[in-house]
Design a protein around this motif. Structure first.
Motif, PDB file in Angstrom:
ATOM      1  N   GLN A   1      61.175  17.174  54.762  1.00  0.00           N
ATOM      2  CA  GLN A   1      61.321  18.594  54.362  1.00  0.00           C
ATOM      3  C   GLN A   1      60.431  18.921  53.327  1.00  0.00           C
ATOM      4  O   GLN A   1      60.542  20.355  53.420  1.00  0.00           O
ATOM      5  N   ARG A   2      59.521  18.578  52.620  1.00  0.00           N
ATOM      6  CA  ARG A   2      58.469  18.918  52.018  1.00  0.00           C
ATOM      7  C   ARG A   2      57.559  19.952  53.008  1.00  0.00           C
ATOM      8  O   ARG A   2      57.070  21.045  52.729  1.00  0.00           O
ATOM      9  N   MET A   3      57.362  19.150  54.307  1.00  0.00           N
ATOM     10  CA  MET A   3      56.656  19.716  55.476  1.00  0.00           C
ATOM     11  C   MET A   3      57.101  20.943  55.814  1.00  0.00           C
ATOM     12  O   MET A   3      56.562  22.001  55.896  1.00  0.00           O
ATOM     13  N   LYS A   4      58.501  21.053  56.141  1.00  0.00           N
ATOM     14  CA  LYS A   4      59.008  22.032  57.136  1.00  0.00           C
ATOM     15  C   LYS A   4      59.235  23.193  55.844  1.00  0.00           C
ATOM     16  O   LYS A   4      59.448  24.327  56.439  1.00  0.00           O
ATOM     17  N   THR A   5      59.487  22.886  54.662  1.00  0.00           N
ATOM     18  CA  THR A   5      59.722  24.050  53.634  1.00  0.00           C
ATOM     19  C   THR A   5      58.338  24.626  53.126  1.00  0.00           C
ATOM     20  O   THR A   5      58.547  25.600  52.338  1.00  0.00           O
TER      21      THR A   5
END
Length: 151
Positions: free
Chosen positions: A44-48
């Motif tokens: 989630q950190r990477m995708k957002t």
């Protein structure tokens, strides 16, 4: 820095490596092993793009450590800052300059983005990390108290 050490900005291609280290990091702070939680959180950190994660790799592209930084702001100075929330080096790679190299990369990010400072916290008993931070010029805050409201 050891020329066999490569620091990369982690993306989805490095998700598994970062998640494995992140799970170990959480265990270091007395959390139960949970690779699914770790993977989901990092993904989630990477995708957002809500954090920046740097991964230290050896010459064989084995993950040695990572750091994760969150962008924030200082209202008093009216400037951007970075929160260095996670720094972890695999136990087999400690005392080899990996943490120092990751911290140098964090400093480069802060400088390139015009941040006024990097904030971080560590456990009171984590003397090894404290020595690293203080050796790099970080100063312990004796002026303010930290408060937390657990929800």
């Amino acid at each position: 820095m050891d020329e066999r050490l490569n620091i990369v900005k982690a993306g989805l291609e490095e998700l598994e490596q970062v998640a494995t280290l992140f799970d170990l990091y959480r265990q270091f702070y007395h959390q139960d092993a949970n690779i699914e939680l770790a993977t989901n959180y990092i993904e989630q950190r990477m995708k957002t793009d809500s954090s920046v994660i740097y991964l230290a790799l050896d010459k064989n592209k084995q993950a040695l450590g990572f750091t994760q930084l969150y962008p924030s702001f200082c209202s008093v100075d009216a400037t951007p800052i970075w929160i260095l929330y996670d720094l972890f080096v695999d136990k087999n790679a400690r005392q080899k300059g990996v943490g120092k190299a990751l911290m140098a990369q964090a400093l480069q990010l802060a400088t390139e983005t015009g941040a006024s400072r990097i904030d971080l916290e560590t456990a009171i008993d984590n003397k090894q990390a404290q020595a690293l931070y203080e050796g790099l010029g970080y100063e312990r805050d004796d002026e303010y108290y930290k408060y937390c409201l657990e929800l």
